[in-house]
Design a protein around this motif. Structure first.
Motif, PDB file in Angstrom:
ATOM      1  N   UNK A   3      32.308  80.080 123.724  1.00  0.00           N
ATOM      2  CA  UNK A   3      33.056  79.823 122.492  1.00  0.00           C
ATOM      3  C   UNK A   3      33.472  78.368 122.411  1.00  0.00           C
ATOM      4  N   UNK A   4      33.880  77.783 123.529  1.00  0.00           N
ATOM      5  CA  UNK A   4      34.254  76.366 123.538  1.00  0.00           C
ATOM      6  C   UNK A   4      33.065  75.474 123.219  1.00  0.00           C
ATOM      7  N   UNK A   5      31.896  75.852 123.774  1.00  0.00           N
ATOM      8  CA  UNK A   5      30.689  75.070 123.500  1.00  0.00           C
ATOM      9  C   UNK A   5      30.310  75.151 122.030  1.00  0.00           C
ATOM     10  N   UNK A   6      30.431  76.351 121.462  1.00  0.00           N
ATOM     11  CA  UNK A   6      30.098  76.522 120.047  1.00  0.00           C
ATOM     12  C   UNK A   6      31.066  75.762 119.154  1.00  0.00           C
ATOM     13  N   UNK A   7      32.367  75.843 119.480  1.00  0.00           N
ATOM     14  CA  UNK A   7      33.356  75.121 118.670  1.00  0.00           C
ATOM     15  C   UNK A   7      33.152  73.616 118.781  1.00  0.00           C
ATOM     16  N   UNK A   8      32.789  73.154 119.999  1.00  0.00           N
ATOM     17  CA  UNK A   8      32.518  71.729 120.174  1.00  0.00           C
ATOM     18  C   UNK A   8      31.302  71.289 119.384  1.00  0.00           C
ATOM     19  N   UNK A   9      30.279  72.142 119.367  1.00  0.00           N
ATOM     20  CA  UNK A   9      29.075  71.815 118.602  1.00  0.00           C
ATOM     21  C   UNK A   9      29.376  71.792 117.112  1.00  0.00           C
ATOM     22  N   UNK A  10      30.189  72.752 116.649  1.00  0.00           N
ATOM     23  CA  UNK A  10      30.566  72.782 115.228  1.00  0.00           C
ATOM     24  C   UNK A  10      31.367  71.549 114.854  1.00  0.00           C
ATOM     25  N   UNK A  11      32.275  71.143 115.768  1.00  0.00           N
ATOM     26  CA  UNK A  11      33.055  69.933 115.495  1.00  0.00           C
ATOM     27  C   UNK A  11      32.184  68.698 115.418  1.00  0.00           C
ATOM     28  N   UNK A  12      31.193  68.623 116.307  1.00  0.00           N
ATOM     29  CA  UNK A  12      30.271  67.487 116.304  1.00  0.00           C
ATOM     30  C   UNK A  12      29.455  67.448 115.022  1.00  0.00           C
ATOM     31  N   UNK A  13      28.979  68.613 114.590  1.00  0.00           N
ATOM     32  CA  UNK A  13      28.197  68.688 113.356  1.00  0.00           C
ATOM     33  C   UNK A  13      29.050  68.327 112.140  1.00  0.00           C
ATOM     34  N   UNK A  14      30.318  68.774 112.150  1.00  0.00           N
ATOM     35  CA  UNK A  14      31.199  68.444 111.025  1.00  0.00           C
ATOM     36  C   UNK A  14      31.439  66.945 110.942  1.00  0.00           C
ATOM     37  N   UNK A  15      31.534  66.286 112.110  1.00  0.00           N
ATOM     38  CA  UNK A  15      31.694  64.828 112.122  1.00  0.00           C
ATOM     39  C   UNK A  15      30.442  64.141 111.596  1.00  0.00           C
ATOM     40  N   UNK A  16      29.285  64.651 111.957  1.00  0.00           N
ATOM     41  CA  UNK A  16      28.040  64.084 111.447  1.00  0.00           C
ATOM     42  C   UNK A  16      27.942  64.229 109.927  1.00  0.00           C
ATOM     43  N   UNK A  17      28.360  65.396 109.424  1.00  0.00           N
ATOM     44  CA  UNK A  17      28.333  65.624 107.976  1.00  0.00           C
ATOM     45  C   UNK A  17      29.280  64.668 107.272  1.00  0.00           C
ATOM     46  N   UNK A  18      30.475  64.494 107.846  1.00  0.00           N
ATOM     47  CA  UNK A  18      31.432  63.575 107.231  1.00  0.00           C
ATOM     48  C   UNK A  18      30.915  62.142 107.276  1.00  0.00           C
ATOM     49  N   UNK A  19      30.301  61.764 108.405  1.00  0.00           N
ATOM     50  CA  UNK A  19      29.737  60.421 108.509  1.00  0.00           C
ATOM     51  C   UNK A  19      28.656  60.212 107.464  1.00  0.00           C
ATOM     52  N   UNK A  20      27.811  61.209 107.275  1.00  0.00           N
ATOM     53  CA  UNK A  20      26.760  61.120 106.257  1.00  0.00           C
ATOM     54  C   UNK A  20      27.367  60.936 104.884  1.00  0.00           C
ATOM     55  N   UNK A  21      28.412  61.724 104.573  1.00  0.00           N
ATOM     56  CA  UNK A  21      29.051  61.634 103.263  1.00  0.00           C
ATOM     57  C   UNK A  21      29.679  60.260 103.041  1.00  0.00           C
ATOM     58  N   UNK A  22      30.334  59.731 104.083  1.00  0.00           N
ATOM     59  CA  UNK A  22      30.963  58.413 103.962  1.00  0.00           C
ATOM     60  C   UNK A  22      29.907  57.327 103.740  1.00  0.00           C
ATOM     61  N   UNK A  23      28.792  57.430 104.478  1.00  0.00           N
ATOM     62  CA  UNK A  23      27.717  56.443 104.315  1.00  0.00           C
ATOM     63  C   UNK A  23      27.111  56.511 102.919  1.00  0.00           C
ATOM     64  N   UNK A  24      26.926  57.722 102.418  1.00  0.00           N
ATOM     65  CA  UNK A  24      26.361  57.897 101.077  1.00  0.00           C
ATOM     66  C   UNK A  24      27.284  57.281 100.036  1.00  0.00           C
ATOM     67  N   UNK A  25      28.594  57.520 100.180  1.00  0.00           N
ATOM     68  CA  UNK A  25      29.548  56.942  99.227  1.00  0.00           C
ATOM     69  C   UNK A  25      29.524  55.416  99.273  1.00  0.00           C
ATOM     70  N   UNK A  26      29.461  54.859 100.480  1.00  0.00           N
ATOM     71  CA  UNK A  26      29.427  53.401 100.614  1.00  0.00           C
ATOM     72  C   UNK A  26      28.157  52.832  99.991  1.00  0.00           C
ATOM     73  N   UNK A  27      27.017  53.472 100.283  1.00  0.00           N
ATOM     74  CA  UNK A  27      25.743  53.001  99.733  1.00  0.00           C
ATOM     75  C   UNK A  27      25.725  53.128  98.217  1.00  0.00           C
ATOM     76  N   UNK A  28      26.247  54.233  97.700  1.00  0.00           N
ATOM     77  CA  UNK A  28      26.300  54.427  96.249  1.00  0.00           C
ATOM     78  C   UNK A  28      27.167  53.363  95.580  1.00  0.00           C
ATOM     79  N   UNK A  29      28.261  53.003  96.236  1.00  0.00           N
ATOM     80  CA  UNK A  29      29.127  51.963  95.674  1.00  0.00           C
ATOM     81  C   UNK A  29      28.379  50.645  95.560  1.00  0.00           C
ATOM     82  N   UNK A  30      27.630  50.294  96.618  1.00  0.00           N
ATOM     83  CA  UNK A  30      26.853  49.049  96.590  1.00  0.00           C
ATOM     84  C   UNK A  30      25.773  49.119  95.511  1.00  0.00           C
TER      85      UNK A  30
END
Length: 257
Positions: A3-30
């Motif tokens: 369960x800890x491994x799964x929660x850690x993996x989910x947290x890592x994936x959520x960070x990747x998704x947020x990073x993708x969203x932030x990058x997309x917003x920055x690129x769209x602004x430019x």
């Protein structure tokens, strides 16, 4: 354990998704700013503005040249993209801050926003100093040495590469006070130690200037001297700042979320 491994993996994936969203917003602004600038005032006028310090030193009626087939189109587009990035820089930096903010301590969050604003303004101030002061002086100095038997006609792509190098050099130079303040604030170096290495900083400033600027004394001095002065300004401001007491902050319950 699973369960800890799964929660850690989910947290890592959520960070990747947020990073993708932030990058997309920055690129769209430019991209949005680029589109607006490309329509008005237009890529050609933006390049003409950038080239004005050089054009002012050329003989009457002389223009810059383009040696590549698509250079007359690509160079103004690159300049417009650069201008779009500069205009959108505060928003891009905000997206970076918003991504890392949940993992920062409370004192780091208080420092982050002023840091973004001040570093953006100082970088733009460095570019402005380069454009309005350095270019005017250096190009006139270089033009005064041109033999009467030749007609200077700089290539627009070579000029752009030169300008980008100089903008980057002076933009980073104007960040020196921020770097000094951060070193003291984060407890990495003491103000006394920074004062002790002042001589090395001055020598390093002239070495850096000799590398990134044209091989003339004026442009080297115009980079090295401001770097030295800004280092002294950083020392003055940093002397009024107390280093962060991390142990005390942790005892008070300050921790990343």
């Amino acid at each position: 354990m699973t369960e800890n491994a799964e929660s850690g993996q989910e947290g890592f994936l959520s960070h990747l998704v947020e990073l993708r969203d932030r990058l997309i917003r920055a690129i769209l602004a430019v991209v949005v700013v680029f589109t607006i600038l490309f329509i008005y005032p237009g890529a050609s006028l933006i390049y003409d503005f950038l080239a004005q310090p050089m054009l002012a030193t050329l003989p009457q009626g002389t223009r810059m040249i383009a040696t590549g087939v698509i250079t007359p189109f690509m160079v103004p587009v690159k300049v417009t993209m650069l201008a779009a990035f500069v205009v959108a820089l505060p928003y891009v930096l905000y997206q970076m801050w918003a991504f890392v903010a949940p993992g920062l301590y409370r004192h780091e969050k208080r420092l982050a926003l002023p840091l973004i604003v001040s570093s953006s303004l100082l970088f733009l101030l460095g570019m402005a100093f380069c454009y309005f002061v350095v270019f005017q002086t250096v190009f006139k100095f270089i033009a005064s040495f041109a033999p009467q038997s030749i007609t200077p006609a700089p290539d627009i792509e070579a000029y752009l590469n030169f300008v980008l190098t100089m903008f980057l050099a002076f933009g980073i130079t104007f960040e020196v006070p921020i770097a000094v303040i951060l070193l003291v604030r984060m407890g990495i170096m003491s103000i006394e130690k920074l004062r002790e290495i002042r001589g090395y900083v001055v020598v390093g400033a002239f070495i850096i200037a000799a590398i990134v600027t044209p091989p003339d004394v004026i442009s080297q001095f115009m980079l090295a001297v401001p770097l030295w002065i800004l280092y002294e300004v950083g020392l003055i401001l940093a002397a009024k700042i107390k280093p962060i007491d991390r142990d005390a902050e942790r005892e008070d319950g300050d921790h990343p979320v």
